[in-house]
Design an enzyme around this catalytic site. Structure first.
Site, PDB file in Angstrom:
ATOM      1  N   ASP A   1       0.826  -1.216   0.000  1.00 55.71           N
ATOM      2  CA  ASP A   1       0.000   0.000   0.000  1.00 55.71           C
ATOM      3  C   ASP A   1       0.856   1.261   0.000  1.00 55.71           C
ATOM      4  OD1 ASP A   1      -2.444  -1.289   0.091  1.00 55.71           O
ATOM      5  OD2 ASP A   1      -2.622  -1.181   2.280  1.00 55.71           O
TER       6      ASP A   1
ATOM      7  N   ARG B   1       0.573   4.711  16.826  1.00 53.19           N
ATOM      8  CA  ARG B   1       0.305   5.760  15.817  1.00 53.19           C
ATOM      9  C   ARG B   1       0.866   7.132  16.191  1.00 53.19           C
ATOM     10  NH1 ARG B   1       0.285   1.903  12.505  1.00 53.19           N
ATOM     11  NH2 ARG B   1      -1.677   0.821  12.137  1.00 53.19           N
TER      12      ARG B   1
ATOM     13  N   ASP C   1      -7.329   4.208  12.663  1.00 56.74           N
ATOM     14  CA  ASP C   1      -5.951   4.665  12.510  1.00 56.74           C
ATOM     15  C   ASP C   1      -5.841   6.005  11.781  1.00 56.74           C
ATOM     16  OD1 ASP C   1      -4.727   2.679  13.979  1.00 56.74           O
ATOM     17  OD2 ASP C   1      -4.607   1.301  12.290  1.00 56.74           O
TER      18      ASP C   1
ATOM     19  N   SER D   1      -5.582  -8.309   7.465  1.00 51.14           N
ATOM     20  CA  SER D   1      -4.905  -7.030   7.614  1.00 51.14           C
ATOM     21  C   SER D   1      -4.253  -7.067   8.987  1.00 51.14           C
ATOM     22  CB  SER D   1      -5.938  -5.904   7.525  1.00 51.14           C
ATOM     23  OG  SER D   1      -5.376  -4.736   8.071  1.00 51.14           O
TER      24      SER D   1
HETATM   25  N1  ARG Z   1      -8.952  -2.117  15.532  1.00 49.02           N
HETATM   26  C1  ARG Z   1      -7.658  -1.912  16.089  1.00 49.02           C
HETATM   27  C2  ARG Z   1      -7.472  -0.496  16.555  1.00 49.02           C
HETATM   28  O1  ARG Z   1      -8.220   0.330  16.149  1.00 49.02           O
HETATM   29  C3  ARG Z   1      -6.543  -2.392  15.210  1.00 49.02           C
HETATM   30  C4  ARG Z   1      -6.253  -1.653  13.959  1.00 49.02           C
HETATM   31  C5  ARG Z   1      -5.043  -2.246  13.328  1.00 49.02           C
HETATM   32  N2  ARG Z   1      -4.912  -2.058  11.952  1.00 49.02           N
HETATM   33  C6  ARG Z   1      -4.855  -3.077  11.059  1.00 49.02           C
HETATM   34  N3  ARG Z   1      -4.593  -2.788   9.846  1.00 49.02           N
HETATM   35  N4  ARG Z   1      -5.049  -4.311  11.381  1.00 49.02           N
HETATM   36  O2  ARG Z   1      -6.609  -0.184  17.330  1.00 49.02           O
END
Ligand code: ARG
Length: 402
Positions: free
Chosen positions: A14, A96, A125, A176
């Site tokens: 990506d 993040r 995210d 993912s």
């Molecule tokens: N749902 C989780 C969060 O908001 C994980 C997000 C992780 N991203 C991924 N691409 N799996 O913290």
């Protein structure tokens, strides 16, 4: 003329495509800088650099923020016993702000026009990246190419191959996955049907609890709320979490399968594995149980939840989070001591806690001989405590009989 864009780069498909798109319409940047922040995830350094170059990035910067991430975000999350909706130790939500801050700082230094992330429009995210970008570079233009145009994996592979960007031709993972030192987040694929049990294959830090070895006991040492040792050996937090990921992972500890309420208003099926984080939060909270006063605990538990929600929702850089941190720090001054954990299939069980600052007093709590609890005072205490209850009951009775 569009100057420079700085990209939060992961080395994957990506964000590699994003580097190339940024040179094209409608973005048309003159210069694209890729920033890869190491927060303890698996990545191939050389391949990532080659891929970014092939995608047209003028520069690739690799920043090691593992220790900073451990000592700030992970340490605060442990002190705060942070579990979103009672379960999820914020793995992605914690990384993040670290990644975005690094990207924003470089963008500021370069005088770049824009900062870029590779999140889609459906997740949490994007919120975390963008709030953190803006907190560290107010006024910056934020670009989210995967929100601007939705591409399938096959389209991206075709695009990359046509531009000479090397792609790893592994069987497409249906999941993912996001990972860092504090754990792994797994979504999509068969998990999208909440009736499907999570398969074994996407797990990397944990084994099936059914194949766990015999239980073992470990001792985690804390100083002022911070985990500092494992079985008596002093360790930096990053090393301690990594060691526990391994030790607790073989028992399947820290596997979490949940339906989670995302900030964008949808429920999603999420699977996590965070053996070290879960073991440390379990141990930390047990040590607090013997050290904190009742009122400290009563004040802290709801604030822990608020902190967790703030961080989950992308408000790492906020005065509210910092104010809660100040409260938490004052409660942690005496949270020093040891916790014994038994690691067994699926669970890190607290089997003992001790601290030089325990409020737990055996001479008060004991049912054995030699205890000093003032039994004679109990009667008066209850007489006064029950005054209102009795008055209310009498009033109710009078009303009924009239
Ligand atoms: N749902 C989780 C969060 O908001 C994980 C997000 C992780 N991203 C991924 N691409 N799996 O913290």
């Amino acid at each position: 003329m569009n100057g420079t864009a700085v990209v939060a780069y992961s080395g994957g498909l990506d964000t590699s495509c994003i580097l190339a798109w940024l040179k094209e319409d409608p973005y048309a940047f003159d210069k694209v800088v890729a920033v890869l922040v190491d927060v303890g995830q698996e990545f191939d350094l050389d391949e990532s650099i080659v891929r970014a170059g092939a995608a047209g990035a003028e520069d690739v910067l690799v920043l090691d923020r593992k220790d900073a991430f451990a000592e700030e975000q992970c340490a605060l999350a442990i002190a705060t016993n942070a579990l979103y909706e009672g379960k999820y130790p914020l793995v992605s939500a914690l990384s993040r702000p670290v990644i975005a801050q690094a990207v924003a700082e470089i963008a500021l230094e370069l005088g770049a026009e824009a900062v870029v992330h590779g999140c889609t429009g459906k997740g949490n995210d994007q919120l975390r990246f963008e709030l953190a970008f803006k907190a560290n570079y107010p006024g910056v233009r934020v670009i989210a190419p995967l929100r601007d145009r939705i591409s399938t994996r096959d389209e991206e592979i075709e695009y990359a191959l046509a531009r000479g960007i090397p792609v790893v031709q592994t069987a497409a993972s249906p999941y993912s996955i996001d990972e860092n030192l504090f754990g792994r987040a797994i979504e999509a694929g068969v998990l999208e049907d909440p009736w499907n049990a999570p398969p074994e294959e996407p797990y990397a830090l944990t084994s099936d609890p059914a194949s766990a070895p015999a239980p073992v006991e470990i001792v985690v040492g804390f100083e002022c709320g911070l985990p500092v040792s494992l079985d008596g050996e002093g360790l930096q937090l990053a090393a301690l979490v990594a060691a526990l990921n391994h030790l607790a992972g073989v028992y399947g500890i820290g596997r979490i399968d949940m339906i989670e309420n995302r900030s964008v208003g949808i429920k999603s099926r999420e699977v996590y594995e965070a053996p070290g984080a879960i073991a440390l939060i379990t141990a930390h909270s047990a040590l607090e149980d013997v050290v904190l006063t009742r009122d400290e605990s009563r004040l802290k538990r709801p604030l822990e939840q608020r902190w967790t929600e703030l961080v989950y929702e992308g408000r790492w850089f906020s005065p509210a989070r910092e104010a809660i941190d100040a409260f938490v720090a004052s409660t942690q001054e005496l949270v020093t001591g040891d916790v014994r954990l038994e690691l067994r299939p699926n669970a890190a069980v607290v089997t003992g806690a001790r601290s030089p600052h325990m409020l737990y007093a055996a001479e008060l709590a004991s049912y054995g001989t030699g205890e000093t609890f003032p039994h004679d005072a109990a009667e008066g205490f209850i007489r006064i405590s029950s005054l209102e209850t009795e008055l209310h009951a009498a009033r109710k009775r009078a009303k009924i009989t009239v």
